[in-house]
Write an enzyme that holds these catalytic residues in place. Structure first.
Site, PDB file in Angstrom:
ATOM      1  N   GLU A 178      46.773 -16.426 -29.116  1.00 42.77           N
ATOM      2  CA  GLU A 178      45.974 -16.867 -28.076  1.00 42.77           C
ATOM      3  C   GLU A 178      45.089 -18.281 -28.628  1.00 42.77           C
ATOM      4  O   GLU A 178      44.106 -18.467 -28.740  1.00 42.77           O
ATOM      5  CB  GLU A 178      44.773 -15.867 -27.766  1.00 42.77           C
ATOM      6  CG  GLU A 178      45.754 -14.740 -27.240  1.00 42.77           C
ATOM      7  CD  GLU A 178      44.514 -13.518 -26.835  1.00 42.77           C
ATOM      8  OE1 GLU A 178      43.223 -13.974 -26.878  1.00 42.77           O
ATOM      9  OE2 GLU A 178      45.298 -12.670 -26.413  1.00 42.77           O
ATOM     10  N   ASN A 220      51.943 -15.860 -29.987  1.00 42.65           N
ATOM     11  CA  ASN A 220      51.796 -14.833 -28.975  1.00 42.65           C
ATOM     12  C   ASN A 220      50.514 -15.172 -27.981  1.00 42.65           C
ATOM     13  O   ASN A 220      49.396 -15.524 -28.575  1.00 42.65           O
ATOM     14  CB  ASN A 220      51.404 -13.319 -29.508  1.00 42.65           C
ATOM     15  CG  ASN A 220      51.371 -12.205 -28.649  1.00 42.65           C
ATOM     16  OD1 ASN A 220      52.341 -11.876 -28.041  1.00 42.65           O
ATOM     17  ND2 ASN A 220      50.280 -11.449 -28.886  1.00 42.65           N
ATOM     18  N   HIS A 256      49.937  -9.242 -19.723  1.00 49.19           N
ATOM     19  CA  HIS A 256      48.942  -8.346 -18.797  1.00 49.19           C
ATOM     20  C   HIS A 256      48.687  -9.087 -17.459  1.00 49.19           C
ATOM     21  O   HIS A 256      48.142 -10.017 -17.123  1.00 49.19           O
ATOM     22  CB  HIS A 256      47.622  -8.702 -19.670  1.00 49.19           C
ATOM     23  CG  HIS A 256      47.502  -8.317 -20.981  1.00 49.19           C
ATOM     24  ND1 HIS A 256      47.772  -6.858 -21.214  1.00 49.19           N
ATOM     25  CD2 HIS A 256      47.142  -8.961 -22.235  1.00 49.19           C
ATOM     26  CE1 HIS A 256      47.633  -6.580 -22.637  1.00 49.19           C
ATOM     27  NE2 HIS A 256      47.531  -8.009 -23.123  1.00 49.19           N
ATOM     28  N   GLU A 286      52.901  -7.041 -24.673  1.00 49.01           N
ATOM     29  CA  GLU A 286      51.487  -6.536 -24.351  1.00 49.01           C
ATOM     30  C   GLU A 286      51.720  -5.813 -23.113  1.00 49.01           C
ATOM     31  O   GLU A 286      50.624  -5.797 -22.113  1.00 49.01           O
ATOM     32  CB  GLU A 286      50.257  -7.048 -24.979  1.00 49.01           C
ATOM     33  CG  GLU A 286      50.339  -7.324 -26.207  1.00 49.01           C
ATOM     34  CD  GLU A 286      49.118  -8.168 -26.607  1.00 49.01           C
ATOM     35  OE1 GLU A 286      47.940  -8.159 -25.997  1.00 49.01           O
ATOM     36  OE2 GLU A 286      49.126  -8.780 -27.704  1.00 49.01           O
ATOM     37  N   ASP A 288      51.239  -4.600 -19.353  1.00 50.39           N
ATOM     38  CA  ASP A 288      50.653  -3.543 -18.483  1.00 50.39           C
ATOM     39  C   ASP A 288      50.170  -4.403 -17.178  1.00 50.39           C
ATOM     40  O   ASP A 288      50.295  -5.424 -17.044  1.00 50.39           O
ATOM     41  CB  ASP A 288      49.418  -3.173 -19.009  1.00 50.39           C
ATOM     42  CG  ASP A 288      48.241  -4.244 -19.648  1.00 50.39           C
ATOM     43  OD1 ASP A 288      48.169  -5.242 -19.172  1.00 50.39           O
ATOM     44  OD2 ASP A 288      47.421  -3.830 -20.630  1.00 50.39           O
TER      45      ASP A 288
END
Length: 385
Positions: A178, A220, A256, A286, A288
């Protein structure tokens, strides 16, 4: 994972206090991982040509919460024994806050719990995350007068000690996490402020490359799932590292997502291809898909489509190698702790029944996902039973 306020709190309490699932039986099945078929998601993923389908998890101590004691055995059975998942990532235990809580003093207890369970249960391990502006040990940000040489030494020491400890255990490392804003500029952090965004990233990757030549080294980030100024900035980073002969092997798309405003399949494909065409691999790291709670038939259908698009795009682009969901059980999700009124972001409800999105993932892995014109987009891989 993002949202700084949540991550600061997560340092003190790694598990949300609010449940993501509604437990009302909106899923389909008994939680055993056998909804569309008697096969698990990892089996379908491998049949589709992926390396794995996995789920992140925390050490049991970090996910303990009152009222869920009876769920732990069922959770562990699905996580480790059901065949649903062939890979895992420690959600928190390998982050700076836990691994170097005071300068020069290293503690690998939390990360080792998940790493040892992965080894015991023959799961591939993705390791996460070496250099990140959030979930830092307080001492890193407390010092306001770092010199460049001092902070370089801190980064090298941290990456060296953590990677040496886990050497040979990790399929991949999220080396830098990030580092960009949405407009493609470098995010303000102690690292970018003192060293500049380009220098600290290069230093982290150079150091990591020397320490574990077999581990894949990833950048990432979130919001890389459709073309944007941020995806272009990461593409520029990859090309810059490659030009300087600094090894970078992959880009992690955190994914996300939001059910009600999900990327299209074509957007996912375009974003993934934008990285794989540079010669690096891609993984959804990750995944979701949060929605407004309580869940209803409409937003569960939207969530199913969001999961189907994301996983289907990975299957359909050569070089996208795997999918990790950010835990699988709604009560252990980070989402409701951060986004008021949102949750139910994973594939198993509170009562261990499965979301309709589980079947969407299976459909994507068996190549039932199609582009907007009804055709398999951009040279889809073929799944054979």
């Amino acid at each position: 994972m993002h949202t700084s306020s949540f991550l600061s709190l997560l340092a003190l309490a790694a598990v949300p206090l609010a449940s993501a699932g509604n437990g009302n039986g909106n899923g389909n099945g008994n939680g055993s991982g056998k909804s569309c078929s008697q096969k698990g998601l990892d089996w379908y993923a491998k049949k589709a040509g992926l390396k794995y389908f996995g789920a992140a998890t925390d050490s049991p101590g970090q996910r303990e919460r009152a009222g869920y004691e009876s769920a732990y055995a069922k959770y562990d059975e699905i996580m480790w024994k059901s065949g649903e998942f062939g890979q895992t990532t420690p959600t928190n235990g390998q982050k700076w806050l836990f691994t170097e809580p005071t300068q020069g003093s290293f503690n690998f207890t939390e990360g080792d719990v998940v790493a040892s369970l992965a080894h015991k249960n023959n799961k591939l391990l993705r390791c996460h995350a070496l250099v990140w502006h959030s979930q830092l040990a307080p001492w890193v940000e407390a010092k306001k007068d770092w010199t460049k040489d001092e902070l370089r030494s801190v980064i090298v020491s941290h990456v060296t000690n953590v990677m040496k400890h886990y050497k040979g255990q990790c399929y991949a490392w999220d080396v830098v996490n990030e580092a960009f804003n949405e407009d493609g500029t470098y995010r303000e952090s102690v690292f970018s402020t003192v060293l500049g965004g380009e220098e600290f990233i290069e230093l982290a990757f150079q150091t990591a490359s020397r320490l574990d030549p077999k581990a894949k080294l990833y950048y990432n980030d979130y919001n890389l799932e459709s073309p944007s100024p941020k995806t272009e900035a990461v593409r520029k980073l990859v090309k810059s590292l490659q030009k300087k002969k600094i090894r970078i092997d992959g880009v992690g798309l955190q994914a996300h997502l939001v059910a009600e405003s999900r990327p299209t399949l074509d957007e996912h494909v375009a974003a993934i291809k934008g990285f794989t065409e540079l010669g690096v691999e891609v993984a959804l790291t990750e995944l979701d898909v949060r929605l407004q709670t309580p869940a209803n038939a409409t937003n569960l259908a939207q969530q199913k489509e969001a999961y189907k698009n994301a996983v289907g795009a990975c299957v359909q682009v050569d070089g996208c190698i795997g999918v990790t969901i950010w835990d699988f059980y709604d009560p252990f999700s980070w989402v409701p702790f951060v986004f008021t009124g949102e949750g139910a972001a994973l594939l198993w409800f509170e009562d261990f029944s499965k979301h309709p999105a589980y079947d969407g993932v299976v459909e994507a892995l068996t190549n039932k996902t199609q582009g907007h014109d009804g055709k398999d987009p951009r040279g889809a891989k073929r799944w054979i039973a």
